[in-house]
Design a protein around this motif. Structure first.
Motif, PDB file in Angstrom:
ATOM      1  N   PHE A  89       3.287 -16.333   8.743  1.00  0.00           N
ATOM      2  CA  PHE A  89       3.347 -17.186   9.927  1.00  0.00           C
ATOM      3  C   PHE A  89       4.705 -17.857  10.094  1.00  0.00           C
ATOM      4  O   PHE A  89       5.106 -18.188  11.203  1.00  0.00           O
ATOM      5  CB  PHE A  89       2.217 -18.216   9.863  1.00  0.00           C
ATOM      6  N   ASP A  90       5.431 -18.042   8.992  1.00  0.00           N
ATOM      7  CA  ASP A  90       6.743 -18.667   9.126  1.00  0.00           C
ATOM      8  C   ASP A  90       7.683 -17.820   9.986  1.00  0.00           C
ATOM      9  O   ASP A  90       8.546 -18.355  10.682  1.00  0.00           O
ATOM     10  CB  ASP A  90       7.372 -19.000   7.775  1.00  0.00           C
ATOM     11  N   PHE A  91       7.492 -16.505  10.002  1.00  0.00           N
ATOM     12  CA  PHE A  91       8.339 -15.669  10.845  1.00  0.00           C
ATOM     13  C   PHE A  91       8.028 -15.863  12.331  1.00  0.00           C
ATOM     14  O   PHE A  91       8.913 -15.770  13.175  1.00  0.00           O
ATOM     15  CB  PHE A  91       8.240 -14.203  10.444  1.00  0.00           C
ATOM     16  N   VAL A  92       6.776 -16.130  12.647  1.00  0.00           N
ATOM     17  CA  VAL A  92       6.431 -16.453  14.035  1.00  0.00           C
ATOM     18  C   VAL A  92       7.161 -17.733  14.446  1.00  0.00           C
ATOM     19  O   VAL A  92       7.746 -17.809  15.527  1.00  0.00           O
ATOM     20  CB  VAL A  92       4.904 -16.602  14.213  1.00  0.00           C
ATOM     21  N   LYS A 109      17.324 -14.271   8.439  1.00  0.00           N
ATOM     22  CA  LYS A 109      15.963 -13.982   7.977  1.00  0.00           C
ATOM     23  C   LYS A 109      15.088 -13.469   9.118  1.00  0.00           C
ATOM     24  O   LYS A 109      14.280 -12.554   8.925  1.00  0.00           O
ATOM     25  CB  LYS A 109      15.322 -15.215   7.341  1.00  0.00           C
ATOM     26  N   LEU A 110      15.243 -14.051  10.299  1.00  0.00           N
ATOM     27  CA  LEU A 110      14.483 -13.600  11.458  1.00  0.00           C
ATOM     28  C   LEU A 110      14.807 -12.138  11.770  1.00  0.00           C
ATOM     29  O   LEU A 110      13.901 -11.316  11.960  1.00  0.00           O
ATOM     30  CB  LEU A 110      14.781 -14.487  12.674  1.00  0.00           C
ATOM     31  N   LEU A 111      16.086 -11.797  11.824  1.00  0.00           N
ATOM     32  CA  LEU A 111      16.464 -10.415  12.135  1.00  0.00           C
ATOM     33  C   LEU A 111      16.059  -9.450  11.027  1.00  0.00           C
ATOM     34  O   LEU A 111      15.698  -8.301  11.311  1.00  0.00           O
ATOM     35  CB  LEU A 111      17.957 -10.325  12.426  1.00  0.00           C
ATOM     36  N   GLU A 112      16.056  -9.898   9.778  1.00  0.00           N
ATOM     37  CA  GLU A 112      15.553  -9.051   8.686  1.00  0.00           C
ATOM     38  C   GLU A 112      14.084  -8.710   8.924  1.00  0.00           C
ATOM     39  O   GLU A 112      13.659  -7.571   8.729  1.00  0.00           O
ATOM     40  CB  GLU A 112      15.696  -9.759   7.333  1.00  0.00           C
ATOM     41  N   TRP A 113      13.297  -9.712   9.317  1.00  0.00           N
ATOM     42  CA  TRP A 113      11.868  -9.486   9.591  1.00  0.00           C
ATOM     43  C   TRP A 113      11.693  -8.539  10.760  1.00  0.00           C
ATOM     44  O   TRP A 113      10.915  -7.582  10.689  1.00  0.00           O
ATOM     45  CB  TRP A 113      11.177 -10.826   9.858  1.00  0.00           C
ATOM     46  N   LEU A 172       0.633  -7.108  17.117  1.00  0.00           N
ATOM     47  CA  LEU A 172       0.965  -7.642  18.436  1.00  0.00           C
ATOM     48  C   LEU A 172       1.957  -8.793  18.356  1.00  0.00           C
ATOM     49  O   LEU A 172       2.893  -8.866  19.157  1.00  0.00           O
ATOM     50  CB  LEU A 172      -0.315  -8.072  19.159  1.00  0.00           C
ATOM     51  N   ALA A 173       1.784  -9.673  17.387  1.00  0.00           N
ATOM     52  CA  ALA A 173       2.714 -10.800  17.252  1.00  0.00           C
ATOM     53  C   ALA A 173       4.101 -10.296  16.888  1.00  0.00           C
ATOM     54  O   ALA A 173       5.098 -10.656  17.531  1.00  0.00           O
ATOM     55  CB  ALA A 173       2.217 -11.767  16.191  1.00  0.00           C
ATOM     56  N   ARG A 174       4.145  -9.474  15.881  1.00  0.00           N
ATOM     57  CA  ARG A 174       5.462  -8.981  15.456  1.00  0.00           C
ATOM     58  C   ARG A 174       6.106  -8.139  16.553  1.00  0.00           C
ATOM     59  O   ARG A 174       7.301  -8.266  16.815  1.00  0.00           O
ATOM     60  CB  ARG A 174       5.321  -8.172  14.166  1.00  0.00           C
ATOM     61  N   ALA A 220      11.655  -2.382  17.890  1.00  0.00           N
ATOM     62  CA  ALA A 220      10.326  -2.359  18.516  1.00  0.00           C
ATOM     63  C   ALA A 220       9.870  -0.926  18.768  1.00  0.00           C
ATOM     64  O   ALA A 220       8.695  -0.602  18.555  1.00  0.00           O
ATOM     65  CB  ALA A 220      10.352  -3.156  19.816  1.00  0.00           C
ATOM     66  N   LEU A 221      10.774  -0.078  19.206  1.00  0.00           N
ATOM     67  CA  LEU A 221      10.415   1.328  19.410  1.00  0.00           C
ATOM     68  C   LEU A 221      10.033   1.995  18.088  1.00  0.00           C
ATOM     69  O   LEU A 221       9.085   2.794  18.045  1.00  0.00           O
ATOM     70  CB  LEU A 221      11.560   2.083  20.089  1.00  0.00           C
ATOM     71  N   ARG A 222      10.728   1.671  17.013  1.00  0.00           N
ATOM     72  CA  ARG A 222      10.351   2.215  15.699  1.00  0.00           C
ATOM     73  C   ARG A 222       8.948   1.749  15.318  1.00  0.00           C
ATOM     74  O   ARG A 222       8.146   2.534  14.801  1.00  0.00           O
ATOM     75  CB  ARG A 222      11.363   1.803  14.630  1.00  0.00           C
TER      76      ARG A 222
END
Length: 185
Positions: free
Chosen positions: A3-6, A79-83, A100-102, A114-116
């Protein structure tokens, strides 16, 4: 999905207070994560501050408690872009809120990632359909309880299979439509 990534993704859109994050989760994000207590959001924010992912400024509010407004640090951005760009592993259940969230946040930050994700999910669901759609679904009964209606049990499980098959087919169609749309963006 952590959830921290959200929360990081939301802060990647704009600085927000803990209250604003909680409101988002309760309204717009209600399908992303259910039953999030506000204390969980504040604990995660505290941990992310300690880890150097986010920082905050105090926003004085007249007649109300001051608010901490959080924003990403350069490390939080990383960290966000790594996720967003990390490999996606499909879950056993289709239409999982984690996907769906990710996916929703990934599209906003990195269309190719996203396409991957979409392609991985599509390949996984198509393989699952190929393996299980026409499997032998015969129920076997050995010394069943006298109350068990064997005919009704077969019928209800066939109905559940038909529902599940139609639902996964619709999911695959949505994935395909979304992939085509996203490729055209």
């Amino acid at each position: 999905m952590r959830f921290d990534f959200v929360l990081l993704a939301l802060l990647g859109m704009r600085p927000l207070s803990g209250y604003d994050l909680r409101k988002w989760v309760e309204v717009e994000g209600q399908f992303v994560r259910s039953r999030v207590h506000h204390s969980q959001i504040y604990r995660l924010l505290s941990r992310m501050v300690a880890d150097g992912w986010v920082e905050f400024e105090v926003d004085p509010r007249e007649g109300r408690p001051d608010a901490k407004v959080y924003r990403l640090t350069p490390l939080g951005h990383e960290k966000l872009l790594e996720w967003v760009r990390s490999p996606y592993e499909p879950t056993s259940r289709f239409q999982d809120a984690d996907f769906l969230a990710r996916f929703g946040f990934t599209v906003a930050f990195d269309r190719q990632a996203a396409l991957r994700m979409l392609r991985t999910e599509l390949d996984y669901r198509r393989a699952l359909i190929a393996r299980s759609r026409d499997r032998n679904r015969t129920l076997r009964f050995e010394d069943p309880l006298p109350e068990l209606d064997q005919v009704l049990a077969h019928e209800v499980f066939d109905r559940m299979h038909d529902y599940g098959a139609a639902a996964v087919d619709r999911w695959v169609a949505w994935l395909e439509e979304t992939k085509t749309w996203l490729e055209g963006q």
